[in-house]
Every structure is written in C-alpha cells, then in structure tokens.
Design an enzyme around this catalytic site. Structure first.
Site, PDB file in Angstrom:
ATOM      1  N   GLU A  51     -11.561   6.761   1.016  1.00  0.00           N
ATOM      2  CA  GLU A  51     -12.611   7.078   2.393  1.00  0.00           C
ATOM      3  C   GLU A  51     -11.565   8.125   3.077  1.00  0.00           C
ATOM      4  OE1 GLU A  51     -14.894   3.083   3.693  1.00  0.00           O
ATOM      5  OE2 GLU A  51     -13.051   2.865   4.234  1.00  0.00           O
ATOM      6  N   ASP A 108      10.695   3.952   5.228  1.00  0.00           N
ATOM      7  CA  ASP A 108      10.448   2.581   6.030  1.00  0.00           C
ATOM      8  C   ASP A 108      11.712   2.423   6.832  1.00  0.00           C
ATOM      9  OD1 ASP A 108       8.271   0.224   5.155  1.00  0.00           O
ATOM     10  OD2 ASP A 108      10.173  -0.400   6.582  1.00  0.00           O
ATOM     11  N   MET A 137       0.812  -1.089   0.133  1.00  0.00           N
ATOM     12  CA  MET A 137      -0.145  -0.056   0.088  1.00  0.00           C
ATOM     13  C   MET A 137       0.915   1.177   0.133  1.00  0.00           C
ATOM     14  SD  MET A 137      -3.052  -0.853  -0.188  1.00  0.00           S
ATOM     15  CE  MET A 137      -3.639   0.833  -0.301  1.00  0.00           C
ATOM     16  N   ASN A 149      -6.536  -1.165  -2.860  1.00  0.00           N
ATOM     17  CA  ASN A 149      -5.610  -1.827  -3.494  1.00  0.00           C
ATOM     18  C   ASN A 149      -6.131  -2.563  -4.640  1.00  0.00           C
ATOM     19  OD1 ASN A 149      -2.939  -2.977  -3.975  1.00  0.00           O
ATOM     20  ND2 ASN A 149      -3.644  -4.806  -3.191  1.00  0.00           N
ATOM     21  N   HIS A 160      -7.989   6.394   3.559  1.00  0.00           N
ATOM     22  CA  HIS A 160      -7.955   5.070   3.291  1.00  0.00           C
ATOM     23  C   HIS A 160      -7.892   4.655   1.822  1.00  0.00           C
ATOM     24  CE1 HIS A 160     -10.044   0.682   3.450  1.00  0.00           C
ATOM     25  NE2 HIS A 160      -9.028   0.553   3.262  1.00  0.00           N
ATOM     26  N   LYS A 186       0.909   1.103  15.105  1.00  0.00           N
ATOM     27  CA  LYS A 186       0.443   2.462  14.384  1.00  0.00           C
ATOM     28  C   LYS A 186       0.421   3.339  15.644  1.00  0.00           C
ATOM     29  CE  LYS A 186      -2.453   0.646  10.678  1.00  0.00           C
ATOM     30  NZ  LYS A 186      -1.731   1.225   9.492  1.00  0.00           N
ATOM     31  N   GLU A 240      -1.376  -3.379   9.762  1.00  0.00           N
ATOM     32  CA  GLU A 240      -2.533  -3.304  10.091  1.00  0.00           C
ATOM     33  C   GLU A 240      -2.497  -3.816  11.632  1.00  0.00           C
ATOM     34  OE1 GLU A 240      -6.572  -1.674   9.522  1.00  0.00           O
ATOM     35  OE2 GLU A 240      -4.461  -1.341   8.539  1.00  0.00           O
ATOM     36  N   SER A 268      -7.332   0.324   7.321  1.00  0.00           N
ATOM     37  CA  SER A 268      -8.768  -0.319   6.684  1.00  0.00           C
ATOM     38  C   SER A 268      -9.667  -0.195   7.806  1.00  0.00           C
ATOM     39  CB  SER A 268      -8.435  -1.607   6.219  1.00  0.00           C
ATOM     40  OG  SER A 268      -7.464  -1.854   5.476  1.00  0.00           O
ATOM     41  N   ASN A 283     -15.407  -1.781   4.106  1.00  0.00           N
ATOM     42  CA  ASN A 283     -15.170  -2.996   4.822  1.00  0.00           C
ATOM     43  C   ASN A 283     -16.258  -3.369   5.825  1.00  0.00           C
ATOM     44  OD1 ASN A 283     -12.822  -3.586   3.552  1.00  0.00           O
ATOM     45  ND2 ASN A 283     -11.446  -2.236   5.123  1.00  0.00           N
TER      46      ASN A 283
END
Length: 286
Positions: free
Chosen positions: A143, A24, A5, A134, A131, A88, A83, A110, A181
């Site tokens: 979103e 990263d 993502m 993919n 959001h 996070k 996730e 998500s 979702n």
C-alpha cells in the site's frame, strides 16, 4: 527497526540489489533481525528459489547499525518500529534532521495517520506510507499511502521504487486502516469473537479455507501477531467505534505473552512446522 517487518523489508530489498542500512536502537533486536534475514535466504536457496551466489550477493547488501548518527547518501528511509503513534512521532522528528531534504521518509505503519507523522517534520511533502505485508518475501502487495501533504513527486518516486523491488503497489488515501486492514479487521475480530464464544479454532479456520481463503483468520492473527492485531484494532476503534474493538480474549493473550507464531503460541502452539490448538487459552472462553 529490525523486528519481523524491518528485517523482512531489508531482506527483500537486498535480494533486489538495494543497499540497505538496517538500524535499531537494540543490538539484540539487530542480531535477531539478521538471523531472520539469514533464515529467509537459507530457505530460499534450499527451495531452489535462488542460487547460493545470489543469496550471498543479497546478504552483502546489508549493513547493520545501532549508530544513532546522521544517514548520508540514502534516497529513502523506511520506518518499521512498533505500531505506537508516539514512538513513531519521536522517530520521525529525529530522522527529519538526519537525512537530506530530498530523501523520502516512509513509514510501514499498518493503520496510523501519515499526516500525524508528517507533522513532525520540516518537509511533510516527502512523507509517505509504504505498507508492506507479512511475510514480505511472499506477499506481493504494497500500500502506497498518500497523506494530504505528500507531494506528487514523492508519490511517483515511491511508486517507481515499489515497482523496482517487484511489488504490486496500490495507492490509497491516509485514512484509518487504509484499504486492506479496513476490510480485513472486521473479519479477523469477528473470528476471534466466535472463538471466545466457544467455537473451535480449527472449525473456524477450516470453514474459511474451504470457502476459499488461503489461510484461516485465527491462523492469520497468529502470523500478524496478537499484539499488532490489538494495536491496529485500537486505532480503528478510535475512528470507527465499538465495531472494531478487539475482543477481550486478544487482550488476555497479549497480557500473557501469547502473541502468535513469533512467541510459539497464540490460537495455536507452534513447534517448527507443526501446529496444534493452544489449550492454555481455553480458560478465557465462554
């Protein structure tokens, strides 16, 4: 984050003239992310969707870095890490001291709580969800997830940003699964349970494609990633109960490293553009 993502978002932003710092903690993940970006640009040129000159200009907008230091002269940071809420939270706590007070701090989560992430910062009003879906270069929807403390200014800036990069934004509340979702996952999990109970994967997917869906639900799980599917389902289960509990077969696939297209095997085995049923998961069916 420079995973599937993160790298997809970076490629899309750069193709719209946005300067991007792709970060990263892992050099290997950064290298794979840059390879994904190069592949997306290469395919776009090959298919005539953009010129080589435009692709070259887009590539030049991206700088990759594993430097954990401050981020200066940025307007928006988009977190796209695993996730996992605790991961996070740690990232948001760290980022809060590394960007200016006027910068937007967005998450690509998500299903996780925007409010829980905002609580890790000194300025929760600037925290919002963006959001993406993919693959980022094909899915138009985004979103825009507004938390209880998200300011109106942050929401309006996020909406303007979404439109600037050619996405179709839908504003949603900070609730488990948001909109897409919350609707999608009962469908995906029921399909996985049908497969677990003995219904053929191709039969399930073909029936839903013939009904009008662009892709079968088991193929879609492979595209999302079995691990991501399990993580999102677990988040929904905490809020909505057993009806969103992931079937055992998904957990067994995750433990075996069969995560979908990104590992070459999930409900199907993938070799280039070819796919075939994955016989290795037959052992876990009723």
């Amino acid at each position: 984050g420079a995973g599937v993502m993160g790298s997809g978002i970076a490629q899309w932003l750069s193709s719209h003239g946005i300067s991007v710092i792709l970060r990263d903690v892992s050099i290997d993940v950064l290298d794979r992310g840059l390879a994904n970006i190069e592949k997306t640009y290469g395919e776009a040129v090959k298919r005539g969707l953009m010129s080589e000159e435009k692709a070259k200009k887009g590539r030049s907008c991206i700088v990759a870095s594993a430097n954990p230091g401050p981020l200066r002269e940025v307007q928006i940071v988009i977190e796209a890490a695993s996730e996992k809420l605790e991961i996070k939270k740690a990232i948001f706590h760290d980022l809060d001291s590394k960007i200016d007070d006027t910068d937007i701090l967005a998450t690509n989560t998500s299903a996780l709580s925007i409010g829980a992430l905002a609580a890790q910062t000194k300025h929760p009003g600037r925290v919002i969800g963006l959001h993406f879906f993919n693959p980022v270069n094909r899915m138009e929807l985004i979103e825009v997830v507004v938390g209880r403390q998200t300011s109106d200014e942050t929401k309006e800036r996020a909406l303007a940003f979404a439109r600037q990069i050619g996405k179709v934004p839908v504003v949603v509340r900070d609730s488990p699964g948001f909109l897409v979702n919350r609707v999608l996952f009962p469908y995906l999990l029921d399909a996985a349970e049908l497969f677990e109970q003995g219904v053929d994967a191709k039969k399930i997917d073909t029936a839903l494609v013939e009904w009008g869906m662009p892709m079968g639900p088991l193929r879609l799980i492979d595209e999302i990633g079995v691990d991501i599917t399990v993580d999102i389902a677990a988040t929904l289960e905490k809020a909505l109960g057993a009806r969103t509990r992931p079937p055992a077969i998904l957990q067994k696939m995750q433990e075996a490293g069969m995560l979908g297209r990104k590992t070459g095997s999930g409900f199907y085995k993938y070799e280039g553009k070819e796919q075939a049923p994955n016989e290795a998961i037959e052992q876990w069916r009723d």
